[in-house]
Motif scaffolding. Sequence first.
Motif, PDB file in Angstrom:
ATOM      1  N   ALA A  34      12.447  74.356  31.164  1.00 15.14           N
ATOM      2  CA  ALA A  34      11.229  74.455  31.974  1.00 15.14           C
ATOM      3  C   ALA A  34      11.602  74.559  33.456  1.00 15.14           C
ATOM      4  O   ALA A  34      12.614  74.012  33.880  1.00 15.14           O
ATOM      5  CB  ALA A  34      10.358  73.200  31.767  1.00 15.14           C
ATOM      6  N   ALA A  35      10.782  75.275  34.205  1.00  9.78           N
ATOM      7  CA  ALA A  35      10.999  75.340  35.662  1.00  9.78           C
ATOM      8  C   ALA A  35       9.663  75.470  36.353  1.00  9.78           C
ATOM      9  O   ALA A  35       8.713  76.040  35.802  1.00  9.78           O
ATOM     10  CB  ALA A  35      11.885  76.524  36.032  1.00  9.78           C
ATOM     11  N   THR A  36       9.599  74.957  37.598  1.00  5.02           N
ATOM     12  CA  THR A  36       8.408  75.175  38.418  1.00  5.02           C
ATOM     13  C   THR A  36       8.299  76.668  38.718  1.00  5.02           C
ATOM     14  O   THR A  36       9.240  77.274  39.223  1.00  5.02           O
ATOM     15  CB  THR A  36       8.524  74.384  39.734  1.00  5.02           C
ATOM     16  OG1 THR A  36       8.493  72.997  39.421  1.00  5.02           O
ATOM     17  CG2 THR A  36       7.369  74.717  40.670  1.00  5.02           C
ATOM     18  N   ALA A  37       7.137  77.260  38.391  1.00  5.92           N
ATOM     19  CA  ALA A  37       6.910  78.684  38.640  1.00  5.92           C
ATOM     20  C   ALA A  37       5.905  78.882  39.779  1.00  5.92           C
ATOM     21  O   ALA A  37       5.490  79.995  40.061  1.00  5.92           O
ATOM     22  CB  ALA A  37       6.419  79.361  37.359  1.00  5.92           C
ATOM     23  N   GLY A  38       5.485  77.795  40.425  1.00  7.21           N
ATOM     24  CA  GLY A  38       4.556  77.839  41.548  1.00  7.21           C
ATOM     25  C   GLY A  38       3.660  76.623  41.477  1.00  7.21           C
ATOM     26  O   GLY A  38       3.761  75.852  40.522  1.00  7.21           O
ATOM     27  N   PRO A  39       2.808  76.343  42.461  1.00 10.15           N
ATOM     28  CA  PRO A  39       2.805  76.993  43.762  1.00 10.15           C
ATOM     29  C   PRO A  39       3.921  76.435  44.625  1.00 10.15           C
ATOM     30  O   PRO A  39       4.414  75.335  44.372  1.00 10.15           O
ATOM     31  CB  PRO A  39       1.428  76.612  44.327  1.00 10.15           C
ATOM     32  CG  PRO A  39       1.130  75.283  43.711  1.00 10.15           C
ATOM     33  CD  PRO A  39       1.763  75.318  42.347  1.00 10.15           C
ATOM     34  N   GLY A  40       4.320  77.199  45.643  1.00  7.12           N
ATOM     35  CA  GLY A  40       5.382  76.718  46.508  1.00  7.12           C
ATOM     36  C   GLY A  40       5.956  77.831  47.336  1.00  7.12           C
ATOM     37  O   GLY A  40       5.412  78.933  47.375  1.00  7.12           O
ATOM     38  N   LEU A  41       7.067  77.531  47.998  1.00  5.99           N
ATOM     39  CA  LEU A  41       7.744  78.538  48.820  1.00  5.99           C
ATOM     40  C   LEU A  41       8.384  79.537  47.865  1.00  5.99           C
ATOM     41  O   LEU A  41       9.223  79.168  47.041  1.00  5.99           O
ATOM     42  CB  LEU A  41       8.796  77.865  49.692  1.00  5.99           C
ATOM     43  CG  LEU A  41       8.245  76.856  50.706  1.00  5.99           C
ATOM     44  CD1 LEU A  41       9.377  76.132  51.416  1.00  5.99           C
ATOM     45  CD2 LEU A  41       7.326  77.545  51.699  1.00  5.99           C
ATOM     46  N   ILE A  42       7.996  80.782  47.978  1.00  8.63           N
ATOM     47  CA  ILE A  42       8.301  81.745  46.920  1.00  8.63           C
ATOM     48  C   ILE A  42       9.799  81.955  46.722  1.00  8.63           C
ATOM     49  O   ILE A  42      10.260  82.117  45.586  1.00  8.63           O
ATOM     50  CB  ILE A  42       7.530  83.079  47.139  1.00  8.63           C
ATOM     51  CG1 ILE A  42       7.523  83.926  45.874  1.00  8.63           C
ATOM     52  CG2 ILE A  42       8.080  83.853  48.318  1.00  8.63           C
ATOM     53  CD1 ILE A  42       6.713  83.345  44.753  1.00  8.63           C
TER      54      ILE A  42
END
Length: 372
Positions: free
Chosen positions: A102-110
Motif C-alpha cells: 500500500a502507498a499514499t496516492a494523495g492528497p499531498g505534494l505531487i
Amino acid sequence: MGAKGLEDGRNTFKDQNALRDLTVLGIETSCDETACAIVRGSGPGPGTILANIVFSQLEAHRPYGGVVPEIAARAHVERLDDIVAEALAEAKLTLADMDAVAATAGPGLIGGVMVGLTTAKALALAAGKPLIAVNHLEAHALTARLTEGVEFPFLLLLISGGHCQLLGVEGVGKFRLYGTTIDDAVGEAFDKVAKLLQLPYPGGPRIEQLAATGNPKAYALPRPLRGREGADFSFSGLKTAVRLIADAGDVRPADLAASFQQAVVDILTDRTAAAMARFHAEFPDAKAPALVLAGGVAANGAIRSALGSLASREGFQTKIPPPRLCTDNAAMVAWAGVEHGQLGLFDALGVSPKARWPLAGTPARGEGRRAG
Ligand code: KG4
Ligand code: ZN
C-alpha cells in the motif's frame, strides 16, 4: 480510480480475506516524512505494528520556514529504498510474506506522492502482490482502529499543518464531511503565528511552550465563525489580528501566544460541538461513539483537554492515537491497506497519484495545500 470494485473475482478474495489477518507493507511520502511500515491485522483492529520507520526531513526544510516541495521529492527518492529495506529487516519478513503493498496516492505534494506510489507499484509488480492506493486522510482517519479498535461510526477531528476537517466516519471509504477550513489549516495558523513571534519552524510546539507561561486573556482576539451554522473553520482573521498586534510593537510574546492558543481552543471546541450535534442526529443508534483526534496539532495539551471535556459532556469517548501515529507515518497507510484488502479493494498498477483527493464533499479553499 483504477480497478477498485467488487467484481466477481474480487468478491472471492474478499470472502477469503474477510476474517483473516492480512500483512501489508505501507509507504508514506506525501509531505516531509519518508516512511515505511509493516502492519498485520484485521478490522476493526487493533492491529500489530511489525515495523514503523519514519525519516523526518525537518532539518532540510527548517531554513526555509516550511516544506519545500522540490527538496522533499528529492529526499524521498534518496531515502525510500533504504527505508523499505529497514522496515522489512525490522519485521524479519520479506516481500513474499506480504499480502499487499500500500502507498499514499494523495492528497499531498505531487512529487513526493509519485515517488512513493511508483515505488509501491514496482514492489507489487516484482513480488506479484496486489497494490492498494491509499488516501492519506483516510489513513489518518482509520488510525484509531489500528491502535484501539474503534468501532464505526465515529467523529474525526483532523487537525494538522495541511488539514482541518470534521468528518463522520461510517466505514472504509464512507465519510460525511461536517466541516472544513475555508482558509488556513490550524497547524498552518500555529506556524504563521510562531513566525510572527520569531520562533523557529514548526511553530506549534513552541507556541504551546510559550503559552504555558502567558495570560490567555491578555489580548482580545477574534473567534471567526464561532456560533455560525455548520461546522466550518476559519483561521486567517485570527492570524491577521495577531499580526496587527505584533506589528504594533511592544508585544508580550507569552501573553500573545497564550491568547492565540485560547482562541484556537475556543474555535475548535465550538465547531466540534456543532459537528457532534449533527453526528448524534445522523447516528442516533451510536452508543458512546468515539471522538477521534488526528494530525500533528492533536499533540497540543490545551486542545486535547478542552476537547476531552467537551466529549464527555456530549456523550463521546475521546480517542487520541499516540503522537508518533498522529503525525505522518506509514503504519497508518499499511493499516488502511489491511482494511481495504479485507474488503477486496485493490488498485490497478495504472492508478494515478493525486495532489487533491477529498474524502467527502467539495474541498474548500486552502485544503490540499499539503498532506495532513
Ligand atoms: O500532521 P503533521 O505532523 O504534519 C502535516 O501537517 O503534514 O502536523 C504538523 C503540524 C505543524 O503545523 C505543527 O506546528 C503542528 O502540527 N503541531 C502543533 C503541536 N505539535 C505540532 N500545533 C500546536 N501544538 C502542538 N503541540
Ligand atoms: Zn498527514
